[in-house]
Design an enzyme around this catalytic site. Structure first.
Site, PDB file in Angstrom:
ATOM      1  N   CYS A   1      -1.456   8.836   2.949  1.00  0.00           N
ATOM      2  CA  CYS A   1      -1.232   8.340   1.586  1.00  0.00           C
ATOM      3  C   CYS A   1      -2.391   8.681   0.656  1.00  0.00           C
ATOM      4  O   CYS A   1      -2.202   8.910  -0.540  1.00  0.00           O
ATOM      5  CB  CYS A   1      -1.002   6.835   1.615  1.00  0.00           C
ATOM      6  SG  CYS A   1      -2.331   5.898   2.400  1.00  0.00           S
TER       7      CYS A   1
ATOM      8  N   GLU B   1       4.310  13.220  -4.707  1.00  0.00           N
ATOM      9  CA  GLU B   1       3.696  13.169  -3.377  1.00  0.00           C
ATOM     10  C   GLU B   1       4.537  13.987  -2.399  1.00  0.00           C
ATOM     11  O   GLU B   1       5.708  13.686  -2.174  1.00  0.00           O
ATOM     12  CB  GLU B   1       3.585  11.725  -2.894  1.00  0.00           C
ATOM     13  CG  GLU B   1       2.870  11.594  -1.565  1.00  0.00           C
ATOM     14  CD  GLU B   1       2.697  10.147  -1.130  1.00  0.00           C
ATOM     15  OE1 GLU B   1       1.613   9.804  -0.629  1.00  0.00           O
ATOM     16  OE2 GLU B   1       3.659   9.363  -1.282  1.00  0.00           O
TER      17      GLU B   1
ATOM     18  N   GLU C   1       0.888  -1.172   0.000  1.00  0.00           N
ATOM     19  CA  GLU C   1       0.000   0.000   0.000  1.00  0.00           C
ATOM     20  C   GLU C   1       0.912   1.204   0.000  1.00  0.00           C
ATOM     21  O   GLU C   1       1.591   1.483   0.979  1.00  0.00           O
ATOM     22  CB  GLU C   1      -0.920  -0.037   1.222  1.00  0.00           C
ATOM     23  CG  GLU C   1      -2.154   0.846   1.064  1.00  0.00           C
ATOM     24  CD  GLU C   1      -1.951   2.229   1.638  1.00  0.00           C
ATOM     25  OE1 GLU C   1      -1.618   3.131   0.833  1.00  0.00           O
ATOM     26  OE2 GLU C   1      -2.126   2.411   2.846  1.00  0.00           O
TER      27      GLU C   1
END
Length: 486
Positions: free
Chosen positions: A278, A379, A244
């Site tokens: 996330c 990110e 993940e």
């Protein structure tokens, strides 16, 4: 560290200082493990799986232990929430929610463990063909620093429910709630070797877990670059891998959306846990006709966010997790400025008074961005929102999917058909319509593209910790008659 049911020092007797990122003060010293500690933990987990009978433990007994863990977490809720806030920096109200989610997770898998999940098949021969699920074996589990307790629950609960054993590694900078959780595992009587805790860095402890021939599966939550390295290392021994990973998720707001609701969720989507999520809605896509009004309202609201030490329950946003991570976020803000994006608000470290010793960054919004900018593509993992604008539904979808990631996405509109139409075209694993961020233990969690492989939570989370075995039973026991025995 906790290995084979006993608390032990690191083999090399090293210690690590653990800091409160809101104050810069040392709040604990913990063992710093190494390669030898992983070897011991993996051997203990292997023994517990192969020799000590844990996989044969009845579902009823495993359910009892998981319920007992949930009960103990609930009893220690205040202690755990305080530890999480002091170690991670998030507001106490968010830490309380994390503890509640951990309780729910253990209880959910306690309830799921004894439910039927086999199958039988009609076949041509006088045979009964069936499929059963069995535990994989020893699982290496590596979790990040942003949600230490929740991520531990997401991984440990289904792993233990399925009958596996584990070598578990929390982040080296936020290990405190994981340590307390393993004390709870000991308190409820989990058999020795079933769950082992090794503290240390990803480069040393994490890597050794991944390459260990005693480990059958690796489950990792964290950055995409690290996930890629784990896949490569695990391939040498053909381990099962679930990942993940990161995201750069779009939050699309159409002109017909409920305005106040969309503004509130836009804030929650990026500023929850200081943006260190996330699935953060870090790209806000606004329809042209509402862009200016929406940005004005958003800026006004963001400038009123109370930022400070998470232990003060009045504060709505806390500290970033470490000085190093704060600097990374500040570097991205400078990159955005150099790329030509315009700051609508924020863009700096908060200083003065209690801020000086902590890692506080002002809620930050960039406008006038273009798709090729690094702050739009990469990110950042902090309280930094980039605002894009679109004219048509098709353009919104194109912009939303213009990313290597595919973890999450949101759509705000009062047109139900449009909302569902757009969500179905988003290349993302977790989506919301007129909402953003709610996570449900009962539903699968995971992403498309470079946001990972596999799913956690729900029945999918349990399946991820099982092997599928086919069993065929001959109902007509007689020689085949294929060979001449004269």
């Amino acid at each position: 560290m906790f290995i084979e049911g006993v608390w032990v020092e690191a083999a090399e007797s090293k210690l690590r200082e653990i800091y409160n990122p809101a104050t810069g003060k040392v709040i604990a010293f913990v063992a710093e493990g190494g390669v030898e500690d992983v070897h011991k933990a993996a051997a203990a987990a292997r023994k517990a799986f192969d020799e000590s009978g844990w996989p044969e433990t009845s579902p009823l007994e495993r359910a009892r232990l998981l319920h007992a863990i949930a009960d103990r977490i609930e009893l220690a809720a205040e202690e755990l929430a305080i530890l999480e806030t002091m170690n991670v920096g998030k507001p106490l109200r968010e830490s309380h929610h994390d503890v509640s989610e951990a309780v729910q997770c253990f209880r959910y898998y306690a309830g799921l463990v004894n439910k039927p999940f086999g199958q039988t098949y009609p076949v041509a021969d006088p045979m009964v063909a069936m499929v059963v699920r069995e535990p994989i074996g020893v699982c290496g589990q590596i979790v990040p620093w942003n949600y230490p307790l929740v991520m531990a629950a997401w991984k440990l609960a289904p792993c233990l429910a399925a009958g596996n054993t584990t070598v578990f590694k929390p982040s080296e900078i936020t290990p405190l709630t994981a340590i307390r959780l393993f004390e709870i595992l000991q308190e409820v009587g989990l058999p020795p070797g079933v769950a082992n805790l090794v503290l240390g860095t990803g480069a040393v402890v994490g890597r050794e877990i991944v390459v260990s021939p005693l480990v059958d599966k690796v489950a990792f939550t964290g950055g995409t670059a690290t996930g890629s390295s784990i896949m490569e290392a695990a391939s040498k021994t053909i381990k099962k891998v679930s990942l993940e990973l990161g995201g750069k998720s779009p939050n699309i707001v159409f002109a017909d959306a409920d305005f106040e609701t969309a503004v509130e969720y836009a804030m929650f989507g990026i500023f929850a846990n200081q943006g260190q999520v996330c699935s953060a809605g870090s790209r806000l896509l606004l329809e042209d006709s509402i862009h200016d009004r929406f940005v004005e309202a958003l800026v006004e609201r963001c400038q009123k966010i109370r930022v400070g030490n998470g232990m003060n329950e009045r504060n709505e946003m806390g500290s970033l997790v470490s000085p190093a991570h704060m600097q990374k976020v500040l570097d991205y803000i400078e990159i955005g400025k150099r790329e030509g994006a315009r700051l609508a608000t924020g863009g700096h470290r908060l200083t003065g008074g209690d801020y000086d010793q902590g890692c506080f960054v002002a809620p930050t919004i960039f406008i006038d961005v273009t798709p090729d900018m690094r702050i739009v593509k990469e990110e950042i993992f902090g309280p930094v929102l980039v605002v894009q604008r679109f004219k048509t539904e098709e353009e919104a979808i194109r912009l939303a999917n213009d990313t290597v990631f595919g973890l999450a996405g949101g759509v705000f509109t009062q047109d139900g058909a449009k909302g569902l139409r757009v969500v179905k075209k988003l290349r993302a694993g977790i989506t919301w319509i007129n909402s953003y961020h709610p996570t449900y233990i009962e539903a699968p969690w995971g992403g498309y593209k470079r946001s990972g492989i596999g799913r956690e939570l729900g029945t999918f989370g349990l399946d991820a910790y099982t092997e599928i075995k086919q069993i065929n039973v001959n109902l007509h026991v007689a020689p085949l008659g294929l060979y001449n025995n004269d």
